[in-house]
Each structure stands twice: as C-alpha cells, then as structure tokens.
Enzyme design. Structure first.
Site, mmCIF file in Angstrom:
data_model
loop_
_atom_site.group_PDB
_atom_site.id
_atom_site.type_symbol
_atom_site.label_atom_id
_atom_site.label_comp_id
_atom_site.label_asym_id
_atom_site.label_seq_id
_atom_site.Cartn_x
_atom_site.Cartn_y
_atom_site.Cartn_z
ATOM 1 N N LYS A 36 -8.012 3.858 4.686
ATOM 2 C CA LYS A 36 -9.165 3.687 3.795
ATOM 3 C C LYS A 36 -9.315 4.844 2.818
ATOM 4 C CE LYS A 36 -11.666 0.229 6.046
ATOM 5 N NZ LYS A 36 -12.844 -0.291 6.684
ATOM 6 N N LYS A 54 -2.376 -7.464 8.511
ATOM 7 C CA LYS A 54 -3.464 -8.000 9.348
ATOM 8 C C LYS A 54 -4.455 -8.806 8.500
ATOM 9 C CE LYS A 54 -6.948 -4.801 9.830
ATOM 10 N NZ LYS A 54 -7.756 -3.726 10.310
ATOM 11 N N LYS A 70 -11.264 -8.397 6.352
ATOM 12 C CA LYS A 70 -12.474 -8.875 5.694
ATOM 13 C C LYS A 70 -12.482 -8.635 4.197
ATOM 14 C CE LYS A 70 -15.564 -8.182 9.622
ATOM 15 N NZ LYS A 70 -16.108 -6.953 10.196
#
Ligand code: TYM
Length: 327
Positions: free
Chosen positions: A109, A190, A193
């Site tokens: 991130k 993966k 969201k």
C-alpha cells in the site's frame, strides 16, 4: 470453547473472496464469536467521512444478511469500543518499527506513495489490539491476513514475557480451500476490494446476470482440461475452488465430474453455483436495509457486550504495565 474474533474493513464492497476466506466461516461457526466492522482501519488511506459512515452501515447490514445472528454472536463497530485505541498505544511500545516495516501489506500500500500516514505503518498494531482485547483464541481470516496474526502472536508473547502472563496468544485459521480467491481477469492476483478490476471481482450483492457474465468471461488457459494446478492453471484452479466452496463438493470430485466437459459447461456450473450460494444474502440484504433503526439497536447491544470483555482485559493490562489505578 475456543473464542473466535475477526474483522472486516468498510472500504469498497464485500466480494466473494471475503465471503469464502472469512465471512462464510464466521457464519458457520458463529456461536459466541465476536465480529467487527473495523472502521478505524479504514482511515489509514485518504477517504471521505460521509462514505465511511455509509459504508460502515452497509457492511454491518451485509454481515447480518450473510447470516450473523446477534442472538448467537457479538457484532459491533470497532470505534464503539474506544479502549482499543488505548491498547494500541500500549502495544505500540512493545512492537518495533522494523517488524511493522516488513509487513507485506504496508509495503504494497505504501509503495510509490509520496507520503504515507503513520496509521498505515501502525495498522497491524491496531489489528493486534483488536484481537488481544477480546482474549481471542482463533482468528478466522483469508491468507492475506495471516502475517498480521503472526505479528499479533509475536507482540503478545513479547508482552507476556516482559510484563507477566496477561494476554491470550491467538492463532489464525484459514479455510482448506479458498484462502486466497483470485481476480477472475488476472488469476495470479488476489481478488480485492479496490475497483481496479470490476470484471474480475464478484461482489456479494451482484445480480445473478452480472455474476454469470463475470464467470463466463473469466480468464482460463488454452488447454481444455479441468484440473486443479495453481501454478500451471491458475484460472481453472480458482474456479474449481469457488465451485467447491459454493457446492460443498471436494475439488477431486469436481475434477472427475468436469474432466471432459469443456470450459463452457464448467463455467456455466460455476456461475449457477455462485448465484445460488450468494442468493440468500442478496435477498435478505434488501429486507434488512429497509430498517436502519433495527441495525442500530443490534450494534448497540454488540458494543455493550464487547465493551464488557474489553474492560476486563484492560484492567489486567493497565495493572501489568504499571499504570496507576483511578480509584
Ligand atoms: P479485509 O477487510 O481486507 O478482508 C476481510 C477478510 O476477507 C479476507 N479476504 C480474502 N480471503 C480470500 N480470498 C481473497 N481474495 C480475500 N480478500 C480478503 C481477509 O483475509 C479477511 O479475513 N486487516 C483486516 C481486518 C481486520 C481484522 C482484525 C481481521 C482488522 N482487525 C482483527 C481479523 C482480526 C482486513 O483488512 O480485512
């Protein structure tokens, strides 16, 4: 009985990876479990306050719709038990910057950002505080969160070593199949969201038509064999994992059943199974969303129950670390 605790962030829509990796298992083993919408964790990246409020309500509603029953388990919003922030501070003085910097999620991130919040680095300590505050034995999560649970174990063990036996040392539990559901368009990544791949992400509230379309256009390979082999056939293996969880059929049985069917028939079966798997949640969601006052009542009860456990843990922790009692 082993106490279960787990959480989910109110950022973006809940997808089938969240459901298979975590939420579906919470529902199946919910008795006396503690489950939390982790709103404080949603603040580490830039966000809109109005969105945070509405997504917290939406996700809590969706968890009820998924089958969490406030009579059987505790469902609450993280910030409603504010001592979690106090425990985070105390654990911050036990965790090291070095171990936080090594976390994969922090690296992913933070990568390429000009500046990251201190909260992003500290994210796993808040997660450790969540888990340790409720004397948790087991943390049902998908594979991407196991590193954070390992860190929680390290911090709890170090704390107990330094201050005496105070905290329960938890362990992560991941599902045997579906611990890391992949993006349908990019089956080595993966499912997540972030809205980078809407066609590769099946949302729990997707309409049947949308689910079918996404599954039918899932990336597979130029072969025709339906076989579970994550390295050589990541797309097909991902669909097999989804079909296995949605139907409760072991993967080897599915390999036999679809061995010669071709990808078209196989994908049709996956789409139909997912539509049925998610249908009850989608239908209940519409009913529950119509009564926000009922949700608020459930969350208030959940917060009161969680608070009672948390305050007993905090009494032990404050004494152990040498903070003066208030009376
Ligand atoms: P979050 O909100 O990203 O995800 C919620 C749960 O879904 C799992 N998951 C997946 N499982 C399988 N395949 C996928 N593609 C997939 N994507 C997500 C996650 O592993 C997780 O179990 N840091 C946590 C929230 C948290 C928490 C906690 C969890 C905060 N405090 C305490 C457990 C205990 C998170 O961001 O999850």
């Amino acid at each position: 009985m082993a106490r279960q605790f787990s959480g989910i962030k109110p950022t973006g829509e809940m997808h089938v990876g969240n459901y298979v990796g975590a939420v579906g298992r919470w529902v199946d083993q919910q008795d006396d479990g503690i489950f939390c919408v982790v709103d404080l964790h949603a603040m580490t990246m830039p966000y809109d306050p109005a969105d945070l409020r509405s997504e917290t309500v939406r996700l809590a509603t969706l968890l009820l719709a998924s089958g969490l029953d406030p009579q059987r388990c505790t469902l609450f919003v993280q910030s409603h038990v504010p001592v979690v922030a106090e425990l985070t501070w105390i654990l911050n003085c036990v965790a090291t910057v070095g171990e936080l910097r090594r976390m994969t999620q922090f690296k992913e991130k933070g990568d390429g950002q000009e500046s990251v919040s201190a909260g992003l680095l500290d994210y796993p300590v808040l997660m450790a505080a969540d888990i340790l505050l409720y004397d948790t034995d087991e943390v049902p999560v998908g594979e991407d969160q196991t590193q954070h649970v390992e860190l929680t174990r390290d911090v709890a063990t170090r704390f107990n070593h330094r201050f005496g036996d105070t905290l329960v040392v938890p362990k992560a539990t991941v599902p045997p199949v579906g611990a890391r559901i992949k993006d349908l368009q990019n089956p080595t990544a993966k499912m997540s969201k972030s809205l980078e791949s809407p066609q590769g992400t099946i949302l729990v509230l997707d309409e049947p038509k949308a689910i079918t379309k996404k599954v039918k256009s899932a990336v597979t390979d130029s072969d025709t064999e339906v076989r579970y082999d994550v390295e050589a056939k990541p797309g097909v293996s991902n669909l097999l994992a989804l079909l296995s969880v949605a139907t409760g059929t072991p993967v080897p049985d599915l390999e036999t059943e679809y061995a010669t069917s071709g990808y078209g028939t196989f994908k049709g079966a996956v789409a139909d199974a997912l539509v049925e798997y998610l249908r009850p949640t989608r239908e209940r969601y519409a009913e529950l969303a119509a009564d926000p006052a009922e949700l608020a009542r459930f969350l208030a009860v959940g917060a009161a129950r969680a608070e009672a456990i948390a305050s007993a843990t905090m009494d032990r922790v404050r004494t152990a670390v040498g903070l003066l009692a208030t009376r």
